[in-house]
Motif scaffolding. Structure first.
Motif, PDB file in Angstrom:
ATOM      1  N   CYS A  24      79.658  60.004  29.298  1.00 32.86           N
ATOM      2  CA  CYS A  24      79.027  60.402  30.559  1.00 32.86           C
ATOM      3  C   CYS A  24      78.381  61.778  30.418  1.00 32.86           C
ATOM      4  CB  CYS A  24      80.042  60.402  31.695  1.00 32.86           C
ATOM      5  SG  CYS A  24      79.265  60.907  33.248  1.00 32.86           S
ATOM      6  N   ILE A  25      77.082  61.802  30.559  1.00 26.92           N
ATOM      7  CA  ILE A  25      76.318  63.048  30.415  1.00 26.92           C
ATOM      8  C   ILE A  25      76.665  64.039  31.523  1.00 26.92           C
ATOM      9  CG2 ILE A  25      73.964  63.988  30.490  1.00 26.92           C
ATOM     10  CD1 ILE A  25      73.057  61.277  29.318  1.00 26.92           C
ATOM     11  N   LEU A  26      76.930  63.518  32.703  1.00 27.94           N
ATOM     12  CA  LEU A  26      77.258  64.374  33.856  1.00 27.94           C
ATOM     13  C   LEU A  26      78.600  65.068  33.626  1.00 27.94           C
ATOM     14  CD1 LEU A  26      76.710  65.296  36.798  1.00 27.94           C
ATOM     15  CD2 LEU A  26      77.800  63.196  37.566  1.00 27.94           C
ATOM     16  N   ILE A  27      79.571  64.329  33.193  1.00 29.51           N
ATOM     17  CA  ILE A  27      80.919  64.903  33.035  1.00 29.51           C
ATOM     18  C   ILE A  27      81.029  65.694  31.729  1.00 29.51           C
ATOM     19  CG2 ILE A  27      83.361  64.316  32.693  1.00 29.51           C
ATOM     20  CD1 ILE A  27      82.896  61.930  34.586  1.00 29.51           C
ATOM     21  N   GLU A  28      80.544  65.101  30.644  1.00 34.29           N
ATOM     22  CA  GLU A  28      80.796  65.739  29.339  1.00 34.29           C
ATOM     23  C   GLU A  28      79.800  66.845  28.999  1.00 34.29           C
ATOM     24  OE1 GLU A  28      81.666  63.046  26.183  1.00 34.29           O
ATOM     25  OE2 GLU A  28      82.832  61.724  27.492  1.00 34.29           O
ATOM     26  N   GLU A  43      75.161  67.811  32.694  1.00 34.19           N
ATOM     27  CA  GLU A  43      73.739  67.693  33.060  1.00 34.19           C
ATOM     28  C   GLU A  43      73.585  66.879  34.346  1.00 34.19           C
ATOM     29  OE1 GLU A  43      71.332  66.358  29.823  1.00 34.19           O
ATOM     30  OE2 GLU A  43      72.014  67.974  28.507  1.00 34.19           O
ATOM     31  N   PRO A  44      72.552  67.200  35.146  1.00 37.79           N
ATOM     32  CA  PRO A  44      72.400  66.543  36.462  1.00 37.79           C
ATOM     33  C   PRO A  44      71.846  65.127  36.349  1.00 37.79           C
ATOM     34  CG  PRO A  44      70.641  68.119  36.117  1.00 37.79           C
ATOM     35  CD  PRO A  44      71.526  68.227  34.914  1.00 37.79           C
ATOM     36  N   CYS A  45      72.715  64.200  36.020  1.00 37.88           N
ATOM     37  CA  CYS A  45      72.314  62.789  35.879  1.00 37.88           C
ATOM     38  C   CYS A  45      72.282  62.125  37.252  1.00 37.88           C
ATOM     39  CB  CYS A  45      73.312  62.076  34.963  1.00 37.88           C
ATOM     40  SG  CYS A  45      72.861  60.363  34.638  1.00 37.88           S
ATOM     41  N   ALA A  65      69.761  62.346  30.505  1.00 37.90           N
ATOM     42  CA  ALA A  65      70.182  62.140  31.894  1.00 37.90           C
ATOM     43  C   ALA A  65      69.164  61.310  32.668  1.00 37.90           C
ATOM     44  CB  ALA A  65      70.367  63.498  32.578  1.00 37.90           C
ATOM     45  N   CYS A  66      69.672  60.436  33.531  1.00 37.27           N
ATOM     46  CA  CYS A  66      68.808  59.603  34.385  1.00 37.27           C
ATOM     47  C   CYS A  66      68.072  60.483  35.391  1.00 37.27           C
ATOM     48  CB  CYS A  66      69.692  58.595  35.129  1.00 37.27           C
ATOM     49  SG  CYS A  66      68.840  57.642  36.390  1.00 37.27           S
ATOM     50  N   ILE A  67      66.762  60.274  35.542  1.00 34.96           N
ATOM     51  CA  ILE A  67      66.016  61.021  36.574  1.00 34.96           C
ATOM     52  C   ILE A  67      65.731  60.138  37.797  1.00 34.96           C
ATOM     53  CG2 ILE A  67      64.947  62.669  34.992  1.00 34.96           C
ATOM     54  CD1 ILE A  67      62.333  60.966  35.277  1.00 34.96           C
TER      55      ILE A  67
END
Ligand code: SF4
Ligand code: SF4
Ligand code: SF4
Length: 262
Positions: A176-180, A183-185, A204-206
């Protein structure tokens, strides 16, 4: 009289990427056994926007007064209207800075140039007509187009997607990019269907597919997470509005997080 289903594909203000995606499909040739293409300027030279159709696919945001008239005409001439892609469903990335107002945006892009059309702020189709089904994405996935068309061709109705990108991301086992990475995914508020393409490449998803519907896009919960990671309200709104500028709940939900001072 032909017993084939009649379809039309129409473009408003857009990059033409959605219809190009579908026009490039090999399966489009098989479609010709089942359907008459009454209007699709990209693939059919005898296209006619005034013909009646069973299914109308509409790409692009409503961005001129002429397009307002066009979508109303298409709606009148069609049994089923399908909004294709984020421009048609959410107003597209061209709505991102809509709060600046039409005249400032117009001046930035066109300066003093003369144009033949009457411009207006880019808006989603649903602002003007009833939409029966939505093909999410920028552009939508080929499989979703085939699924929707296949279901309609056999007299059924395609299911909608009511869960976010995170579901597909977890199924794929992506970190998970947000947790790890912090970044604002935007995966938690974005409608699924792309198989979490960007997080699978560690990006990260935009939110290019737009907010997941049915009141399950919890912008406030995600804004709180972004706030904890140090993003300002302005930064959060700017990111969330890329593809959701017309969402009626977004700003209120984000404001609430900052007003509560958590
Ligand atoms: S949704 Fe995306 S791919 Fe489709 S027309 Fe708009 S910008 Fe282009
Ligand atoms: S990386 Fe993004 S999409 Fe994947 S689980 Fe985390 S927040 Fe959701
Ligand atoms: S992960 Fe997000 S930005 Fe990437 S394709 Fe899917 S919805 Fe679009």
């Amino acid at each position: 009289m032909s017993e084939k289903i009649k379809i039309g594909f129409y473009a408003l203000t857009s990059c033409y990427g959605c219809q190009l995606q579908f026009a490039m499909m090999d399966e489009i040739l098989q479609l010709l056994d089942k359907a008459d293409i009454e209007c699709w300027f990209m693939v059919e030279r005898n296209s006619d926007e005034d013909k009646e159709v069973d299914i109308a696919f509409i790409e692009g945001s409503v961005s001129t007064q002429e397009e307002v008239e066009l979508v109303r005409k298409i709606r009148e001439n069609s049994k089923i209207v399908i909004a294709v892609g984020s421009c048609a469903i959410h107003g597209g990335v061209q709505s991102w800075d809509k709060d600046k107002g039409l005249s400032e945006l117009w001046k930035t892009v066109y300066g003093d140039a003369h144009v033949k059309f009457e411009p207006k702020m880019a808006e989603p189709l649903e602002k003007y007509i009833k939409v029966d089904y939505k093909l999410y994405g920028c552009p939508p996935e080929k499989k979703d187009f085939l699924y929707a068309l296949g279901a309609l061709l056999v007299g059924s109705w395609p299911e909608d997607i009511d869960y976010p990108v995170c579901v597909e991301c977890r199924i794929r086992g992506n970190p998970c990019i947000l947790i790890e990475k912090g970044e604002p995914c935007l995966g938690p508020v974005t409608v699924a269907g792309c198989d979490a393409r960007c997080p699978a490449f560690n990006v990260a998803c935009i939110g290019c597919r737009g907010a997941v519907g049915y009141d399950v896009a919890w912008f406030d919960a995600l804004a709180l997470e972004f706030k904890k990671k140090g993003l300002t309200k302005e930064e959060i709104l700017e990111r969330m509005k890329i593809f959701n500028a017309h969402n009626p709940k977004l700003e209120e939900m984000v404001n609430k997080v900052f007003e509560e001072g958590e």
